[in-house]
Design a protein around this motif. Structure first.
Motif, PDB file in Angstrom:
ATOM      1  N   ASP A   1      -8.685  -8.463  15.015  1.00  0.00           N
ATOM      2  CA  ASP A   1      -9.982  -8.825  14.535  1.00  0.00           C
ATOM      3  C   ASP A   1     -11.170  -8.494  15.330  1.00  0.00           C
ATOM      4  O   ASP A   1     -12.087  -8.790  15.277  1.00  0.00           O
ATOM      5  CB  ASP A   1     -10.088 -10.495  14.620  1.00  0.00           C
ATOM      6  CG  ASP A   1      -9.662 -11.018  16.173  1.00  0.00           C
ATOM      7  OD1 ASP A   1      -9.504 -10.323  17.073  1.00  0.00           O
ATOM      8  OD2 ASP A   1      -9.155 -12.247  16.238  1.00  0.00           O
ATOM      9  N   LYS A   2     -10.671  -7.385  16.145  1.00  0.00           N
ATOM     10  CA  LYS A   2     -11.831  -6.758  17.207  1.00  0.00           C
ATOM     11  C   LYS A   2     -12.220  -7.498  18.079  1.00  0.00           C
ATOM     12  O   LYS A   2     -13.518  -7.490  18.710  1.00  0.00           O
ATOM     13  CB  LYS A   2     -12.515  -5.972  16.522  1.00  0.00           C
ATOM     14  CG  LYS A   2     -12.058  -5.031  15.371  1.00  0.00           C
ATOM     15  CD  LYS A   2     -10.991  -4.012  16.026  1.00  0.00           C
ATOM     16  CE  LYS A   2     -10.668  -2.767  15.045  1.00  0.00           C
ATOM     17  NZ  LYS A   2      -9.673  -1.822  15.672  1.00  0.00           N
ATOM     18  N   LYS A   3     -11.849  -8.748  18.334  1.00  0.00           N
ATOM     19  CA  LYS A   3     -12.340  -9.774  19.476  1.00  0.00           C
ATOM     20  C   LYS A   3     -11.762  -9.500  20.649  1.00  0.00           C
ATOM     21  O   LYS A   3     -10.823  -9.008  21.141  1.00  0.00           O
ATOM     22  CB  LYS A   3     -12.106 -11.028  18.939  1.00  0.00           C
ATOM     23  CG  LYS A   3     -12.953 -11.411  17.745  1.00  0.00           C
ATOM     24  CD  LYS A   3     -12.689 -12.737  17.320  1.00  0.00           C
ATOM     25  CE  LYS A   3     -13.477 -12.993  16.055  1.00  0.00           C
ATOM     26  NZ  LYS A   3     -13.422 -14.584  15.715  1.00  0.00           N
ATOM     27  N   ILE A   4     -12.751  -9.854  21.813  1.00  0.00           N
ATOM     28  CA  ILE A   4     -12.268  -9.588  23.348  1.00  0.00           C
ATOM     29  C   ILE A   4     -11.275 -10.833  23.398  1.00  0.00           C
ATOM     30  O   ILE A   4     -11.487 -12.060  23.451  1.00  0.00           O
ATOM     31  CB  ILE A   4     -13.346  -9.455  24.035  1.00  0.00           C
ATOM     32  CG1 ILE A   4     -14.090  -8.392  24.004  1.00  0.00           C
ATOM     33  CG2 ILE A   4     -12.895  -9.600  25.655  1.00  0.00           C
ATOM     34  CD1 ILE A   4     -15.211  -8.186  24.943  1.00  0.00           C
ATOM     35  N   VAL A   5      -9.979 -10.691  24.026  1.00  0.00           N
ATOM     36  CA  VAL A   5      -9.122 -11.719  24.661  1.00  0.00           C
ATOM     37  C   VAL A   5      -9.301 -12.008  25.966  1.00  0.00           C
ATOM     38  O   VAL A   5      -9.154 -13.258  26.304  1.00  0.00           O
ATOM     39  CB  VAL A   5      -7.722 -11.082  24.234  1.00  0.00           C
ATOM     40  CG1 VAL A   5      -6.782 -12.295  24.730  1.00  0.00           C
ATOM     41  CG2 VAL A   5      -7.338 -10.662  22.664  1.00  0.00           C
ATOM     42  N   LYS A   6      -9.665 -10.843  26.834  1.00  0.00           N
ATOM     43  CA  LYS A   6      -9.775 -11.167  28.093  1.00  0.00           C
ATOM     44  C   LYS A   6     -10.651  -9.854  28.841  1.00  0.00           C
ATOM     45  O   LYS A   6     -10.504  -8.974  28.470  1.00  0.00           O
ATOM     46  CB  LYS A   6      -8.441 -11.292  28.893  1.00  0.00           C
ATOM     47  CG  LYS A   6      -8.243 -11.624  30.139  1.00  0.00           C
ATOM     48  CD  LYS A   6      -6.836 -11.778  30.749  1.00  0.00           C
ATOM     49  CE  LYS A   6      -6.727 -12.093  32.131  1.00  0.00           C
ATOM     50  NZ  LYS A   6      -5.381 -12.352  32.808  1.00  0.00           N
ATOM     51  N   VAL A   7     -11.377 -10.514  29.696  1.00  0.00           N
ATOM     52  CA  VAL A   7     -12.237  -9.435  30.373  1.00  0.00           C
ATOM     53  C   VAL A   7     -11.189  -9.125  31.971  1.00  0.00           C
ATOM     54  O   VAL A   7     -10.991 -10.013  32.422  1.00  0.00           O
ATOM     55  CB  VAL A   7     -13.711  -9.880  30.815  1.00  0.00           C
ATOM     56  CG1 VAL A   7     -14.369  -8.921  31.910  1.00  0.00           C
ATOM     57  CG2 VAL A   7     -14.481 -10.188  29.511  1.00  0.00           C
ATOM     58  N   LEU A   8     -11.074  -7.644  32.188  1.00  0.00           N
ATOM     59  CA  LEU A   8     -10.308  -7.568  33.482  1.00  0.00           C
ATOM     60  C   LEU A   8     -11.570  -6.972  34.021  1.00  0.00           C
ATOM     61  O   LEU A   8     -11.688  -5.601  34.148  1.00  0.00           O
ATOM     62  CB  LEU A   8      -9.441  -6.732  33.012  1.00  0.00           C
ATOM     63  CG  LEU A   8      -8.313  -6.928  31.977  1.00  0.00           C
ATOM     64  CD1 LEU A   8      -7.298  -5.926  31.366  1.00  0.00           C
ATOM     65  CD2 LEU A   8      -7.335  -8.221  32.562  1.00  0.00           C
ATOM     66  N   PRO A   9     -11.986  -7.456  35.207  1.00  0.00           N
ATOM     67  CA  PRO A   9     -13.000  -6.904  36.206  1.00  0.00           C
ATOM     68  C   PRO A   9     -12.392  -5.890  37.001  1.00  0.00           C
ATOM     69  O   PRO A   9     -11.208  -5.822  37.548  1.00  0.00           O
ATOM     70  CB  PRO A   9     -13.567  -8.151  37.029  1.00  0.00           C
ATOM     71  CG  PRO A   9     -12.316  -9.040  36.951  1.00  0.00           C
ATOM     72  CD  PRO A   9     -11.615  -8.924  35.726  1.00  0.00           C
ATOM     73  N   LEU A  10     -13.194  -4.846  37.357  1.00  0.00           N
ATOM     74  CA  LEU A  10     -12.667  -3.670  38.162  1.00  0.00           C
ATOM     75  C   LEU A  10     -13.215  -4.027  39.574  1.00  0.00           C
ATOM     76  O   LEU A  10     -14.501  -4.354  39.906  1.00  0.00           O
ATOM     77  CB  LEU A  10     -13.537  -2.317  38.015  1.00  0.00           C
ATOM     78  CG  LEU A  10     -13.366  -1.389  38.922  1.00  0.00           C
ATOM     79  CD1 LEU A  10     -12.174  -0.925  39.099  1.00  0.00           C
ATOM     80  CD2 LEU A  10     -14.376  -0.050  38.578  1.00  0.00           C
ATOM     81  N   GLU A  11     -12.380  -4.699  40.450  1.00  0.00           N
ATOM     82  CA  GLU A  11     -12.716  -5.351  41.815  1.00  0.00           C
ATOM     83  C   GLU A  11     -11.588  -5.233  42.618  1.00  0.00           C
ATOM     84  O   GLU A  11     -10.397  -5.099  42.350  1.00  0.00           O
ATOM     85  CB  GLU A  11     -13.240  -7.004  41.559  1.00  0.00           C
ATOM     86  CG  GLU A  11     -12.228  -7.819  40.957  1.00  0.00           C
ATOM     87  CD  GLU A  11     -12.889  -9.016  40.554  1.00  0.00           C
ATOM     88  OE1 GLU A  11     -13.962  -9.073  40.521  1.00  0.00           O
ATOM     89  OE2 GLU A  11     -12.086  -9.892  40.162  1.00  0.00           O
ATOM     90  N   LYS A  12     -11.600  -5.792  43.872  1.00  0.00           N
ATOM     91  CA  LYS A  12     -10.535  -5.968  44.641  1.00  0.00           C
ATOM     92  C   LYS A  12      -9.602  -6.839  44.140  1.00  0.00           C
ATOM     93  O   LYS A  12      -9.878  -7.792  43.485  1.00  0.00           O
ATOM     94  CB  LYS A  12     -11.161  -6.276  46.270  1.00  0.00           C
ATOM     95  CG  LYS A  12     -10.005  -6.569  47.265  1.00  0.00           C
ATOM     96  CD  LYS A  12     -10.644  -6.737  48.661  1.00  0.00           C
ATOM     97  CE  LYS A  12      -9.687  -7.041  49.651  1.00  0.00           C
ATOM     98  NZ  LYS A  12     -10.175  -7.395  50.957  1.00  0.00           N
ATOM     99  N   ASN A  13      -8.281  -6.413  44.376  1.00  0.00           N
ATOM    100  CA  ASN A  13      -6.987  -7.108  43.589  1.00  0.00           C
ATOM    101  C   ASN A  13      -6.629  -7.114  42.316  1.00  0.00           C
ATOM    102  O   ASN A  13      -5.780  -7.627  41.863  1.00  0.00           O
ATOM    103  CB  ASN A  13      -6.986  -8.841  44.084  1.00  0.00           C
ATOM    104  CG  ASN A  13      -7.048  -8.835  46.003  1.00  0.00           C
ATOM    105  OD1 ASN A  13      -6.075  -8.402  46.580  1.00  0.00           O
ATOM    106  ND2 ASN A  13      -7.717  -9.837  46.135  1.00  0.00           N
ATOM    107  N   SER A  14      -7.357  -6.208  41.788  1.00  0.00           N
ATOM    108  CA  SER A  14      -7.163  -5.992  40.370  1.00  0.00           C
ATOM    109  C   SER A  14      -6.033  -4.712  40.248  1.00  0.00           C
ATOM    110  O   SER A  14      -5.944  -3.926  41.218  1.00  0.00           O
ATOM    111  CB  SER A  14      -8.448  -5.206  39.638  1.00  0.00           C
ATOM    112  OG  SER A  14      -9.544  -6.047  39.331  1.00  0.00           O
ATOM    113  N   PHE A  15      -5.269  -4.884  39.141  1.00  0.00           N
ATOM    114  CA  PHE A  15      -4.176  -4.093  38.883  1.00  0.00           C
ATOM    115  C   PHE A  15      -4.756  -3.036  38.093  1.00  0.00           C
ATOM    116  O   PHE A  15      -5.320  -3.102  37.196  1.00  0.00           O
ATOM    117  CB  PHE A  15      -2.988  -4.723  38.243  1.00  0.00           C
ATOM    118  CG  PHE A  15      -1.911  -3.842  37.903  1.00  0.00           C
ATOM    119  CD1 PHE A  15      -0.927  -3.731  38.742  1.00  0.00           C
ATOM    120  CD2 PHE A  15      -1.822  -3.378  36.461  1.00  0.00           C
ATOM    121  CE1 PHE A  15       0.083  -2.790  38.660  1.00  0.00           C
ATOM    122  CE2 PHE A  15      -0.539  -2.451  35.945  1.00  0.00           C
ATOM    123  CZ  PHE A  15       0.434  -2.206  37.299  1.00  0.00           C
TER     124      PHE A  15
END
Length: 223
Positions: free
Chosen positions: A160-174
């Motif tokens: 459906d081309k919908k965003i499931v989750k935003v993954l921020p670029l920040e400290k502690n990100s994988f």
């Protein structure tokens, strides 16, 4: 030209270079030449589920091969990092990744996983009615009301081309490193720091910490 000499193929292609003379050249597409690979080479030489180009063409003719949920009919189609290759008829699903040596490789996934893809945000534009159009590293775009920043990633449902989750670029990100000499490594961001006009990310990859330019990292779902 349809083919290129295997000895001249990008170093990211982990193929046998002296077994045959030529390999299928990918068409220009959404991935840079040295980071892209033709669908035919991926299926035959990297994954190994087909032995000949004729077999691949036959399956394509029957509309049985999908990339990111779309039927692909061109064996020269250019694949690259994080693309999802699906062959539902034989229950085979793959996500393209980089090996620790920096070569184009893959992990086998299940059908449910094949419906999701992580995309890195490289462009943002405000359009009519206050919506934001975000552009991704693979050339695709999406209109959204989600709050995202440049460098963030989003997990997209390919149906459906919908965003499931935003993954921020920040400290502690994988993150995974997708360019530079540390390509193929992945780990946790421990620090982000400015050095002159550059921004560096310090990443804990398990047995050591490495630094790389922030634009070389790709925020990913930890699997």
């Amino acid at each position: 030209m349809t083919h290129l000499k295997r000895l001249s193929a990008p170093k990211t292609w982990e193929i046998l270079r002296k077994e045959k003379v030529y390999a299928v050249r990918p068409k220009p597409g959404k991935h840079e030449h040295k980071y892209g690979i033709s669908l035919a080479v991926f299926l035959r030489d990297i994954v190994g589920i087909f032995k000949t180009l004729h077999e691949i063409k036959k399956v394509m003719y029957n509309k049985e091969i999908f990339v990111d949920g779309r039927v692909i009919k061109d064996y020269k189609y250019c694949l690259g990092f994080n693309d999802i290759v699906s062959i539902p008829k034989i229950n085979k699903f793959f996500r393209i990744v980089y090996s620790i040596k920096g070569g184009i490789s893959f992990i086998e996934i299940n059908q449910k996983e094949s419906e999701l893809k992580t995309l890195k945000v490289i462009r943002k534009d405000v359009v009519k009615k206050g919506k934001t159009q975000i552009g991704f590293y693979d050339g695709s775009n999406l209109l959204t009301n989600e709050k995202v920043k440049m460098g963030d990633s989003v997990l997209i449902n390919l149906k459906d081309k919908k965003i499931v989750k935003v993954l921020p670029l920040e400290k502690n990100s994988f993150v995974e490193i997708i360019k530079g000499k540390h390509i193929g490594n992945h780990g946790i961001i421990k620090n982000i720091e400015k050095q002159g006009n550059k921004t560096l990310a310090e990443i804990d990859v398990g047995d050591k910490k490495i630094k790389t330019l922030i634009e070389n990292v790709f925020v990913e779902v930890k699997r």
